[in-house]
Design an enzyme around this catalytic site. Structure first.
Site, short mmCIF file in Angstrom:
data_model
loop_
_atom_site.label_atom_id
_atom_site.label_comp_id
_atom_site.label_asym_id
_atom_site.label_seq_id
_atom_site.Cartn_x
_atom_site.Cartn_y
_atom_site.Cartn_z
N TRP A 1 0.85 -1.18 -0.10
CA TRP A 1 0.06 0.12 0.05
C TRP A 1 0.81 1.36 -0.05
CZ3 TRP A 1 -4.69 -1.26 -0.99
CH2 TRP A 1 -5.27 -2.41 -0.55
N TRP B 1 -7.44 -0.57 2.67
CA TRP B 1 -9.12 -0.44 2.66
C TRP B 1 -9.43 -0.09 4.08
CZ3 TRP B 1 -11.14 -4.17 6.05
CH2 TRP B 1 -10.32 -5.34 6.36
#
Ligand SMILES: Cc1cc2nc3c(=O)[nH]c(=O)nc-3n(C[C@H](O)[C@H](O)[C@H](O)COP(=O)(O)OP(=O)(O)OC[C@H]3O[C@@H](n4cnc5c(N)ncnc54)[C@H](O)[C@@H]3O)c2cc1C
Length: 461
Positions: A298, A351
């Protein structure tokens, strides 16, 4: 004199179709309804800002409804497993009735409560159609795919009719209660709740009114309109369901055999599916169900996150959704999917970061649905969207908001844009000066996401 019973209310803030309330009343003893504000037990998942605003108004409404039946709602603050045993001792109660907890923290708290109590705790199913252990595969395992899960649920239909609210409740009076205002659940400085106030009527009466409107105007067109964010084409019952001001059984019973029922029932069953997933996977809110996703590379993009949160990404559909969320505490489901996909895939932000923002800002914040939905969009959940499905927000806008009515409502900077540029203002000959340029090129963002997800797949192989 008969000893009183305690009715512990948490996410079943209603009188109708409430088996815990009816069991307490049926005992024949005086009933003490109690709500405990427990900010300690949930850890990171204590109610967010929008939920707290909702809770304040919902409790006000519940207290009025209970008083009309003869009972007084008592408010206490602290860990549930400390406050309830304290109240039992204080009033000499000989039983406690409660709704079934589904969140992991609440299940643990109720285990501790049971151990701490000297009287019987009876837990009733109040927020789901079916206890999660009831819907299992033939092999006795939990379902991981929605379609067979929903088929198994439908095999249990017809549902029993909802239970009527009691006409009278013999209340237990004279018990000290906190003052709701002292809990400071509503925002003050600044007070950002005007948009929520205008959009919603928390409480059981508000839930019934919302359902009545939906039956009159919405359910017939539901299947055709539910994906169009500019129209009021869905029920907007989600915050009422989240606080249990109405039960799913009441809703499905009222919708009855209407031809549009099937699609709507299926959505309500997605709610059950999410609850089922959380029941089986207690770490659902934090940990990807597909474990290989923990290795995902990420990005730490604070500026991108801030632009997303504020509705300033320069991508109209995403910004309209994020501003709808900020103003009203709710976002249309189609736009939730697009905004979530943009954060996870185009920006490559975890997320869980989006999940936490939704948790704080949604009036319908629900641990199971929020976690399951974010995992679904990320591609790491049960029956999830494949990782290579990356919503193009401009194409989604052109398809589901073709004349830009939704975008224009929430992004007034684009009010005068020609239809063909309203979802791609950066392509217009004169883009509006007061609206940001896209923070990312959509095609480049898509390629970067595909590469990152392909790396992950290779690593897992
Ligand atoms: C990223 C993301 C996060 C979400 N977080 C939440 C959340 O915290 N709380 C929440 O209630 N919903 C959440 N949802 C699901 C869905 O967006 C909302 O339930 C729906 O938009 C609520 O509007 P409505 O009541 O008008 O729905 P309707 O279309 O009228 O549907 C009726 C009910 O069915 C259930 N439902 C509808 N769509 C879904 C769905 N896709 N998944 C699960 N249940 C559904 C809801 O309980 C809803 O109230 C999320 C979706 C996404 C993509």
């Amino acid at each position: 004199m008969t000893s009183p019973v305690i009715l512990l209310l948490r996410r079943e803030l209603r009188l109708a179709d409430n088996p815990a309330l009816l069991a307490a009343v049926a005992s024949g003893a005086p009933v003490l309804p109690v709500f405990v504000l427990d900010d300690a037990s949930p850890g990171a998942w204590q109610a967010g800002g929008a939920s707290r605003w909702w809770l304040h108004h919902s409790l006000t409404s519940l207290a009025t409804d209970l008083a009309a039946c003869g009972a007084t709602l008592v408010l206490r603050r602290g860990p549930i497993d400390v406050e309830i045993p304290r109240l039992v001792a204080e009033i000499g109660a000989d039983a406690v009735h409660a709704g079934m907890p589904t969140e992991p923290w609440a299940r643990e708290t109720y285990h501790r409560l049971r151990a701490a109590l000297t009287v019987k705790l009876t837990v009733h199913e109040t927020s789901l159609l079916f206890h999660p252990d009831r819907i299992k595969t033939q092999a006795g395992t939990a379902y991981g795919v929605f379609t067979p899960f929903s088929r198994a649920c439908l095999a249990q239909f017809p549902l029993a009719p909802p239970l009527r609210a009691p006409a009278r409740i013999a209340g237990q009076n004279g018990v000290r209660s906190d003052a709701l205002d002292d809990w400071n659940l509503c925002p003050t400085a600044p007070d950002w709740s005007a948009g929520l106030q205008a959009a919603w009527s928390p409480g059981e009466a508000g839930a019934i009114a919302r359902l009545t409107d939906f039956l009159a105007d919405g359910v017939a067109g539901y299947a055709a309109q539910r994906d169009v964010p500019a129209v009021d084409g869905t029920s907007r019952l989600s915050p009422h369901l989240a606080w249990g001001e109405i039960s799913p059984r009441q809703i499905l019973h009222a919708v009855g055999d209407h031809p549009a029922r099937a699609k709507f029932v299926s959505e309500v069953l997605w709610r059950e599916f999410a609850a089922n997933l959380l029941w089986q996977h207690q770490d659902l809110p934090a940990t990807p169900l597909r474990r290989e996703f923990t290795a995902m590379n990420w990005r730490d993009d604070r500026a991108g996150l801030r632009a997303w949160q504020r509705g300033q990404t320069g991508i109209p559909l995403v910004d309209a959704g994020m501003r709808q969320l900020w103003q009203t505490g709710w976002m249309h489901n189609r736009v939730r999917m697009v905004a979530a996909s943009f954060l996870i895939k185009h920006l490559l932000i975890p997320w869980q970061v989006g999940e936490a923002w939704f948790w704080d800002t949604l009036v319908d914040a629900d641990l199971a649905q929020n976690a399951a939905s974010w995992q679904w969009v990320a591609g790491c959940g049960a029956d999830a969207a494949p990782y290579f499905r990356i919503f193009n927000p401009a194409l989604q806008g052109a398809r589901f908001d073709p004349d830009g009515a939704y975008v224009r409502r929430f992004v007034p900077e684009l009010a005068d844009m020609a239809d063909r540029f309203v979802h791609t203002p950066w392509l217009a000959p004169n883009p509006p000066r007061n609206y940001p340029a896209p923070i990312i090129d959509l095609a480049a963002g898509r390629d970067r996401a595909l590469a990152a997800f392909a790396d992950l797949k290779q690593g897992a192989a």
